[in-house]
Design a protein around this motif. Structure first.
Motif, short mmCIF file in Angstrom:
data_model
loop_
_atom_site.label_atom_id
_atom_site.label_comp_id
_atom_site.label_asym_id
_atom_site.label_seq_id
_atom_site.Cartn_x
_atom_site.Cartn_y
_atom_site.Cartn_z
N PRO A 108 0.81 -1.22 0.00
CA PRO A 108 0.00 0.00 0.00
C PRO A 108 0.84 1.27 0.00
CG PRO A 108 -0.81 -1.56 1.62
CD PRO A 108 0.50 -2.08 1.15
N ILE A 109 1.96 1.24 0.73
CA ILE A 109 2.83 2.43 0.77
C ILE A 109 3.42 2.70 -0.61
CG2 ILE A 109 4.97 3.35 1.73
CD1 ILE A 109 4.30 1.87 4.32
N ILE A 110 3.81 1.62 -1.30
CA ILE A 110 4.35 1.78 -2.65
C ILE A 110 3.28 2.33 -3.59
CG2 ILE A 110 5.23 0.50 -4.65
CD1 ILE A 110 6.64 -1.37 -2.67
N LYS A 111 2.04 1.82 -3.44
CA LYS A 111 0.94 2.33 -4.28
C LYS A 111 0.67 3.81 -4.00
CE LYS A 111 -1.49 -2.08 -4.84
NZ LYS A 111 -2.74 -2.84 -4.55
N ILE A 112 0.71 4.18 -2.72
CA ILE A 112 0.51 5.60 -2.37
C ILE A 112 1.59 6.46 -3.00
CG2 ILE A 112 0.55 7.23 -0.44
CD1 ILE A 112 -0.76 5.06 1.28
N ARG A 113 2.83 6.00 -2.90
CA ARG A 113 3.94 6.75 -3.50
C ARG A 113 3.76 6.88 -5.01
NH1 ARG A 113 9.35 3.72 -4.45
NH2 ARG A 113 7.91 2.96 -6.05
N ASN A 114 3.40 5.78 -5.67
CA ASN A 114 3.23 5.79 -7.12
C ASN A 114 2.09 6.73 -7.54
OD1 ASN A 114 5.31 3.95 -7.40
ND2 ASN A 114 3.95 2.18 -7.53
N ASN A 115 1.00 6.73 -6.77
CA ASN A 115 -0.12 7.62 -7.08
C ASN A 115 0.27 9.09 -6.91
OD1 ASN A 115 -1.64 5.39 -7.60
ND2 ASN A 115 -3.28 5.87 -6.18
N MET A 116 1.04 9.38 -5.89
CA MET A 116 1.48 10.75 -5.68
C MET A 116 2.42 11.20 -6.79
SD MET A 116 2.00 10.79 -1.53
CE MET A 116 2.36 12.54 -1.50
N VAL A 117 3.28 10.30 -7.25
CA VAL A 117 4.17 10.62 -8.38
C VAL A 117 3.33 10.89 -9.63
CG1 VAL A 117 5.94 9.69 -9.92
CG2 VAL A 117 6.15 9.39 -7.46
N SER A 118 2.30 10.06 -9.86
CA SER A 118 1.43 10.26 -11.02
C SER A 118 0.72 11.60 -10.95
CB SER A 118 0.41 9.12 -11.11
OG SER A 118 1.05 7.88 -11.31
N LEU A 119 0.22 11.95 -9.76
CA LEU A 119 -0.44 13.25 -9.60
C LEU A 119 0.53 14.40 -9.88
CD1 LEU A 119 -2.70 12.89 -6.43
CD2 LEU A 119 -3.42 13.25 -8.79
N ALA A 120 1.76 14.26 -9.40
CA ALA A 120 2.76 15.30 -9.62
C ALA A 120 3.06 15.47 -11.11
CB ALA A 120 4.05 14.97 -8.86
N MET A 121 2.88 14.41 -11.89
CA MET A 121 3.13 14.46 -13.33
C MET A 121 1.87 14.83 -14.12
SD MET A 121 5.57 11.09 -13.73
CE MET A 121 5.79 11.37 -15.49
N GLY A 122 0.78 15.13 -13.41
CA GLY A 122 -0.44 15.56 -14.08
C GLY A 122 -1.34 14.44 -14.54
N GLU A 123 -1.16 13.23 -14.01
CA GLU A 123 -1.98 12.10 -14.39
C GLU A 123 -2.91 11.71 -13.23
OE1 GLU A 123 0.72 9.02 -15.36
OE2 GLU A 123 1.61 10.07 -17.09
N PHE A 124 -4.05 11.14 -13.57
CA PHE A 124 -4.99 10.68 -12.55
C PHE A 124 -4.87 9.16 -12.39
CE2 PHE A 124 -7.46 14.56 -13.83
CZ PHE A 124 -7.23 15.23 -12.64
N PRO A 125 -4.29 8.70 -11.29
CA PRO A 125 -4.18 7.25 -11.07
C PRO A 125 -5.48 6.65 -10.58
CG PRO A 125 -3.26 8.42 -9.22
CD PRO A 125 -3.68 9.48 -10.21
N ASN A 126 -5.54 5.33 -10.56
CA ASN A 126 -6.71 4.64 -10.04
C ASN A 126 -6.74 4.71 -8.51
OD1 ASN A 126 -7.54 3.82 -12.64
ND2 ASN A 126 -6.17 2.05 -12.55
N ASP A 127 -7.92 4.54 -7.95
CA ASP A 127 -8.05 4.54 -6.49
C ASP A 127 -7.31 3.35 -5.89
OD1 ASP A 127 -9.55 6.78 -6.67
OD2 ASP A 127 -11.49 5.77 -6.39
#
Length: 204
Positions: free
Chosen positions: A59-78
């Motif tokens: 879950p921590i890795i998923k949270i990190r990946n989602n935050m990176v995606s947001l920083a790049m302007g992408e909308f990750p999955n929940d």
């Protein structure tokens, strides 16, 4: 093989005969058993540690990946995480953030298309982005209303200027054409023009 032991209290010597091969075979079997048990404990420990590590790290890795995606302007999955702990609270907060940003983006896209009537729930809490978008829409609506008024006035001036140009030779014809055009343009029910004939007034 013989083994002996002296007992000074009774001044005896006890001799025992042991089977060397059987004794060391038992010891070797015991060693093998200990090694097998230790190996099994180590393997089980590794499996348990790996399981719990994955349960917390994934879950921590998923949270990190989602935050990176947001920083790049992408909308990750929940992120779906059901254990009730701090990570659960973090995933819920991140999912809510992604949802709000997604809705804000959709609202901005509708505004960009000219749909100023698009609905958006941005009044709650301290959602700065949502409030800024609603303020932007309000400003755009005001600008559009002002533009419509200016356009209406400009078109009216041009229209009635044409009426004046075509009917300038006869006052009665001009008055009738002008009032008819004005009533229709302002969507009125009635209209009237009054003229003053100074020839009917006494100079005194």
């Amino acid at each position: 093989n013989l083994a002996w032991s002296y007992l000074p209290e009774v001044n005896w010597v006890i001799y025992t005969k042991t089977a060397h091969k059987e004794t060391f075979t038992t010891i070797d079997n015991l060693k093998i058993l200990v090694i097998i048990l230790c190996s099994a404990i180590i393997i089980c420990s590794i499996i348990i540690v790996t399981f719990f590590a994955n349960s917390f790290l994934n879950p921590i890795i998923k949270i990190r990946n989602n935050m990176v995606s947001l920083a790049m302007g992408e909308f990750p999955n929940d992120i779906h995480y059901h254990r009730k702990d701090e990570i659960f609270d973090t995933t819920i907060a991140l999912n809510n953030l992604i949802d709000r940003l997604r809705k804000s983006t959709q609202f901005a896209q509708e505004i960009g298309k000219g749909n100023l009537n698009a609905t958006f729930d941005g009044e709650r809490g301290k959602d700065v982005l949502s409030k800024a978008l609603l303020a932007m829409r309000k400003s755009l609506i005001k600008i559009e209303e002002d533009n419509d008024k200016r356009k209406w006035a400009s078109e009216g001036i041009a229209l009635h200027g044409e009426v004046l140009r075509k009917n300038s030779e006869n006052l009665q014809t001009l008055s009738k054409a002008l009032i008819s055009s004005l009533v229709e343009y302002v969507d009125a029910h009635h209209g009237g023009l009054y003229s003053v004939n100074y020839e009917n007034y006494d100079d005194n």
